[in-house]
Design a protein around this motif. Structure first.
Motif, short mmCIF file in Angstrom:
data_model
loop_
_atom_site.label_atom_id
_atom_site.label_comp_id
_atom_site.label_asym_id
_atom_site.label_seq_id
_atom_site.Cartn_x
_atom_site.Cartn_y
_atom_site.Cartn_z
N ILE A 124 72.00 38.01 13.82
CA ILE A 124 70.78 38.16 14.61
C ILE A 124 70.78 37.23 15.81
O ILE A 124 70.39 37.62 16.91
N SER A 125 71.27 36.01 15.65
CA SER A 125 71.27 35.06 16.76
C SER A 125 72.19 35.50 17.89
O SER A 125 71.98 35.13 19.04
N LYS A 126 73.21 36.31 17.57
CA LYS A 126 74.21 36.70 18.56
C LYS A 126 74.07 38.13 19.08
O LYS A 126 74.82 38.53 19.98
N LEU A 127 73.15 38.91 18.50
CA LEU A 127 73.00 40.31 18.95
C LEU A 127 72.63 40.35 20.43
O LEU A 127 71.64 39.75 20.84
N ARG A 128 73.39 41.07 21.20
CA ARG A 128 73.16 41.15 22.65
C ARG A 128 72.21 42.30 22.94
O ARG A 128 72.63 43.40 23.29
N ILE A 129 70.91 42.02 22.81
CA ILE A 129 69.90 43.06 22.98
C ILE A 129 68.83 42.68 24.00
O ILE A 129 67.81 43.35 24.12
N PHE A 130 69.09 41.60 24.74
CA PHE A 130 68.18 41.19 25.81
C PHE A 130 68.84 41.47 27.15
O PHE A 130 70.05 41.34 27.30
N SER A 131 68.04 41.82 28.13
CA SER A 131 68.55 42.22 29.44
C SER A 131 69.11 41.05 30.23
O SER A 131 68.55 39.95 30.22
N ASP A 132 70.21 41.33 30.92
CA ASP A 132 70.77 40.36 31.86
C ASP A 132 70.17 40.64 33.25
O ASP A 132 69.26 41.46 33.39
#
Length: 149
Positions: free
Chosen positions: A49-57
């Motif tokens: 969960i800490s590493k899931l890339r689900i936030f926008s750059d």
């Protein structure tokens, strides 16, 4: 362990009309320990969960993790994620860990996430809680340590 995560711009959990946990941008994590789960599953789930890339750059692509953004996690125990609806219309929950194990693993998961540098707020295990959230996206993801993806 099973988790349903939702990317949020804000979320809070209340018990008896009193707010006991609240975050701004980050993830609402509904978490359920299953029969046979151990601290290893809790640690694995926290790391994922800490590493899931689900936030926008900056380009608007989902390419940043909770760790990258500095967002918080509101962790709420949710034994109903163990629901078995294969027979009839009344769900069964026998696949969930017994309450003592569920509480221990819930607490362990929240600590493991915090140990990874995530600001963590929690609900109250076993309590009748009211959860309020503002979905961001919406982005909702189902995770299960017994499934590979």
């Amino acid at each position: 362990m099973r988790a349903l995560i939702q990317r949020v711009s804000a979320a809070r959990v209340s018990v008896e009309h009193a707010v006991i946990g609240e975050i701004g941008p980050g993830l609402l994590v509904l978490i359920c320990a299953m029969q046979g789960d151990t601290e290893a599953e809790a640690d694995s789930m926290a790391a994922k969960i800490s590493k899931l890339r689900i936030f926008s750059d900056q380009a608007g692509k989902m390419n940043r993790s909770l760790t990258d953004t500095g967002g918080g996690a509101l962790v709420v125990s949710q034994f109903t994620l163990a629901a078995d609806t294969s027979r009839g219309n009344r769900p069964g929950f026998s696949a969930a860990a017994p309450p003592a194990d569920g509480d221990r693993l819930y607490q362990h998961f929240a600590r493991a996430l915090a140990d990874l540098g995530i600001p963590v707020e929690t609900g109250a295990f076993g309590a009748d809680m009211a959860v309020t959230l503002t979905n961001d996206g919406p982005v909702t993801i189902w995770l299960d340590t017994n499934q590979t993806a």
